[in-house]
Design a protein around this motif. Structure first.
Motif, PDB file in Angstrom:
ATOM      1  N   LYS A   1       0.719  -1.020  -0.050  1.00 65.03           N
ATOM      2  CA  LYS A   1       0.014  -0.159  -0.067  1.00 65.03           C
ATOM      3  C   LYS A   1       0.797   1.352  -0.193  1.00 65.03           C
ATOM      4  N   LYS A   2       2.060   1.157   0.378  1.00 63.56           N
ATOM      5  CA  LYS A   2       3.022   2.259   0.386  1.00 63.56           C
ATOM      6  C   LYS A   2       3.293   2.951  -0.961  1.00 63.56           C
ATOM      7  N   LEU A   3       2.759   2.165  -1.859  1.00 66.68           N
ATOM      8  CA  LEU A   3       2.992   2.420  -3.488  1.00 66.68           C
ATOM      9  C   LEU A   3       1.867   3.522  -3.654  1.00 66.68           C
ATOM     10  N   GLY A   4       0.808   3.826  -2.920  1.00 67.16           N
ATOM     11  CA  GLY A   4      -0.108   4.573  -3.188  1.00 67.16           C
ATOM     12  C   GLY A   4       0.474   6.094  -2.980  1.00 67.16           C
ATOM     13  N   VAL A   5       1.780   6.238  -2.276  1.00 62.54           N
ATOM     14  CA  VAL A   5       2.163   7.791  -2.117  1.00 62.54           C
ATOM     15  C   VAL A   5       3.517   7.749  -3.166  1.00 62.54           C
ATOM     16  N   LEU A   6       2.971   9.007  -3.899  1.00 63.78           N
ATOM     17  CA  LEU A   6       4.028   9.291  -5.046  1.00 63.78           C
ATOM     18  C   LEU A   6       5.291   9.892  -4.504  1.00 63.78           C
ATOM     19  N   VAL A   7       5.031  11.008  -4.123  1.00 68.05           N
ATOM     20  CA  VAL A   7       6.121  11.802  -3.392  1.00 68.05           C
ATOM     21  C   VAL A   7       5.977  11.763  -1.793  1.00 68.05           C
ATOM     22  N   ASP A   8       6.734  11.328  -1.240  1.00 69.93           N
ATOM     23  CA  ASP A   8       6.865  11.385   0.223  1.00 69.93           C
ATOM     24  C   ASP A   8       7.555  12.637   0.675  1.00 69.93           C
ATOM     25  N   SER A   9       6.824  13.610   0.877  1.00 68.40           N
ATOM     26  CA  SER A   9       7.402  14.703   1.422  1.00 68.40           C
ATOM     27  C   SER A   9       7.737  14.843   2.897  1.00 68.40           C
ATOM     28  N   SER A  10       7.012  13.867   3.547  1.00 66.65           N
ATOM     29  CA  SER A  10       7.182  13.859   5.135  1.00 66.65           C
ATOM     30  C   SER A  10       8.557  13.305   5.340  1.00 66.65           C
ATOM     31  N   GLY A  11       9.192  12.553   4.347  1.00 67.38           N
ATOM     32  CA  GLY A  11      10.313  12.196   4.771  1.00 67.38           C
ATOM     33  C   GLY A  11      11.553  13.214   4.889  1.00 67.38           C
ATOM     34  N   GLU A  12      11.210  14.533   3.999  1.00 65.99           N
ATOM     35  CA  GLU A  12      12.312  15.635   4.438  1.00 65.99           C
ATOM     36  C   GLU A  12      12.037  16.092   6.048  1.00 65.99           C
ATOM     37  N   ASN A  13      10.763  16.085   6.542  1.00 62.67           N
ATOM     38  CA  ASN A  13      10.397  16.634   7.714  1.00 62.67           C
ATOM     39  C   ASN A  13      11.224  15.638   8.908  1.00 62.67           C
ATOM     40  N   TRP A  14      11.127  14.231   8.330  1.00 64.94           N
ATOM     41  CA  TRP A  14      11.640  13.266   9.249  1.00 64.94           C
ATOM     42  C   TRP A  14      13.202  13.600   9.386  1.00 64.94           C
ATOM     43  N   ARG A  15      13.731  13.708   8.359  1.00 62.48           N
ATOM     44  CA  ARG A  15      15.078  13.780   8.176  1.00 62.48           C
ATOM     45  C   ARG A  15      15.710  14.997   8.839  1.00 62.48           C
ATOM     46  N   ALA A  16      14.993  16.108   8.747  1.00 64.71           N
ATOM     47  CA  ALA A  16      15.083  17.472   9.507  1.00 64.71           C
ATOM     48  C   ALA A  16      15.031  17.051  11.078  1.00 64.71           C
ATOM     49  N   ILE A  17      14.072  16.265  11.315  1.00 65.33           N
ATOM     50  CA  ILE A  17      14.003  16.180  13.099  1.00 65.33           C
ATOM     51  C   ILE A  17      14.941  15.449  13.362  1.00 65.33           C
ATOM     52  N   LEU A  18      15.383  14.441  12.668  1.00 64.37           N
ATOM     53  CA  LEU A  18      16.291  13.364  13.382  1.00 64.37           C
ATOM     54  C   LEU A  18      17.849  14.036  13.154  1.00 64.37           C
TER      55      LEU A  18
END
Ligand code: HEM
Length: 384
Positions: A91-108
């Protein structure tokens, strides 16, 4: 031959003679019909008054020319990681562009890394300061030479299984976060990559030894760690840690140790669950379920999380919790070794001096003496 060609050209010219005016009339008719049905703004050549800078077309393209949805809105949804529906089981293929990954990276790479380092360095600094000011907490009555069993072999096995695996997990985990800043410049890329890869494998496998140790400690000691009323007195007296003459009431475990126990068990459980979710990605939905349960208490947390968001939250939570537990365990290791005279042998040989037992765990020790399982101490100790 030449007269035939002349006739055919003449026929084509005849045809063009009526075809052209017909086409021109058709085009003019279509244009006039379209113009009559267009809105006033289109006829006057001005901009659509409903279009503003913030919301260009309210999500709709006039005329439904390229589908109903405006490209800007559509792109915004994709860019913000909105999940669509897919027929694949993944089901994760339903997300085309995962911009939350940028927030995640910034927080980490931002707060987690920075505050994590400050937390660990802060605790180490506080312990050093405490040691400088207070020194080693002594056994007030001195060693009596008589001992009592504090922890059985099984108790100590459970403790050292969790403790050694925790230390390995802490070092290999910290290397993943900070190793490239400290170790890499020191030992070079080849050694660093080898150590880090071996460390990652160790982290994955040793985690199971840690879980086994924590489960054993829980089963062995949970009955001694139920909070009681006298724990409040112990806390009010600061556990007597600042003054050896002050003795606070304690059973087998004092209030501070009960805190360490529950943090090790519940923190260890949560750390293990988030770690397992990292080991087997996209298999669990712990955060969505937890948020849904918390929403039942009146909170408004996002319970519909994409598999990727689940994974990111797992990772951030695993890091934060690991930092908190490392900080707590640093204080625990300090007080169980250099910080307090007579403490380490409890987990070393399993025996403690009876004077130590009476000063730090008076209620537990008194019961053992009463039951004839411990020799009486030489001192009269008024810890109530
Ligand atoms: C690696 C260095 C460590 C040392 C030197 C150490 C030392 C000790 C000692 C001496 C005790 C007995 C205290 C007493 O007799 O009252 C103890 C108890 C305990 N330890 Fe450790 N420990 C270490 C690491 C850990 C770790 C990593 C954990 C958890 C994952 C842990 C969890 C516990 C728990 C739950 C207890 C019982 C409650 C308490 O005394 O706080 N220990 N430890």
């Amino acid at each position: 031959m030449s007269s035939q060609r002349t006739q055919s050209v003449a026929r084509r010219q005849d045809a063009g003679g009526w075809l052209f005016p017909l086409l021109a009339t058709l085009i003019v008719a279509v244009f006039l019909t379209l113009a009559a049905s267009s809105p006033a703004w289109a006829q006057s050549g001005t901009a659509d008054p409903s279009v503003t800078a913030e919301q260009p077309t309210r999500g709709q393209i006039p005329g439904n020319a390229l589908g109903g949805t405006n490209d800007t809105e559509f792109w915004k949804m994709i860019r913000q990681g909105q999940s669509g529906t897919v027929s694949q089981p993944d089901k994760k293929l339903g997300v085309l562009v995962d911009s939350s990954g940028e927030n995640w990276r910034a927080i980490l790479n931002g707060p987690v890394k920075v505050y994590g380092a400050w937390l660990i360095l802060g605790v180490l600094a506080l312990l050093a300061l405490f040691y400088a000011l207070r020194g080693r907490v002594p056994v007030d009555g001195g060693f009596s030479g008589k001992t009592v069993e504090r922890f059985t072999t099984l108790d100590r096995f459970a403790h050292w299984l969790s403790a050694t695996s925790f230390v390995i997990l802490a070092f290999t985990g910290l290397n993943l976060v900070y190793g490239k800043y400290f170790l890499l410049p020191l030992i070079g890329p080849s050694a660093f990559s080898w150590i880090t890869q071996a460390g990652k494998y160790a982290h994955n496998f040793v985690a199971f030894a840690f879980m086994a140790g924590v489960i054993m400690m829980f089963l062995l000691w949970v009955r001694f760690n139920i909070p009681k009323k006298h724990d409040l007195t112990w806390l009010a007296k600061g556990g007597g840690i600042f003054d050896s003459k002050v003795h606070a009431p304690s059973e087998r475990f004092n209030a501070g140790q009960k805190g360490v126990f529950w943090l090790a068990c519940l923190g260890g459980l949560s750390l293990s669950m988030s770690g397992i979710a990292l080991l087997f990605p996209f298999e669990f939905g712990f955060f969505g379920k937890t948020f849904a349960a918390l929403n039942g208490l009146g909170l408004d947390l996002p319970a519909q999380l994409s598999p990727l968001q689940e994974q990111q939250l797992n990772q951030i939570w695993h890091s934060i919790l690991a930092f908190v537990l490392i900080a707590v365990m640093l204080a625990h290791v300090y007080i169980g070794s250099v910080g307090m005279q007579g403490a380490f042998s409890a987990m070393g040989s399993g025996q403690v001096d009876v004077n130590w037992a009476e000063e730090h765990h008076n209620m537990w020790y008194a019961r053992l003496v009463e039951e004839g399982r411990a020799p009486p101490s030489n001192q009269i100790h008024p810890a109530e």
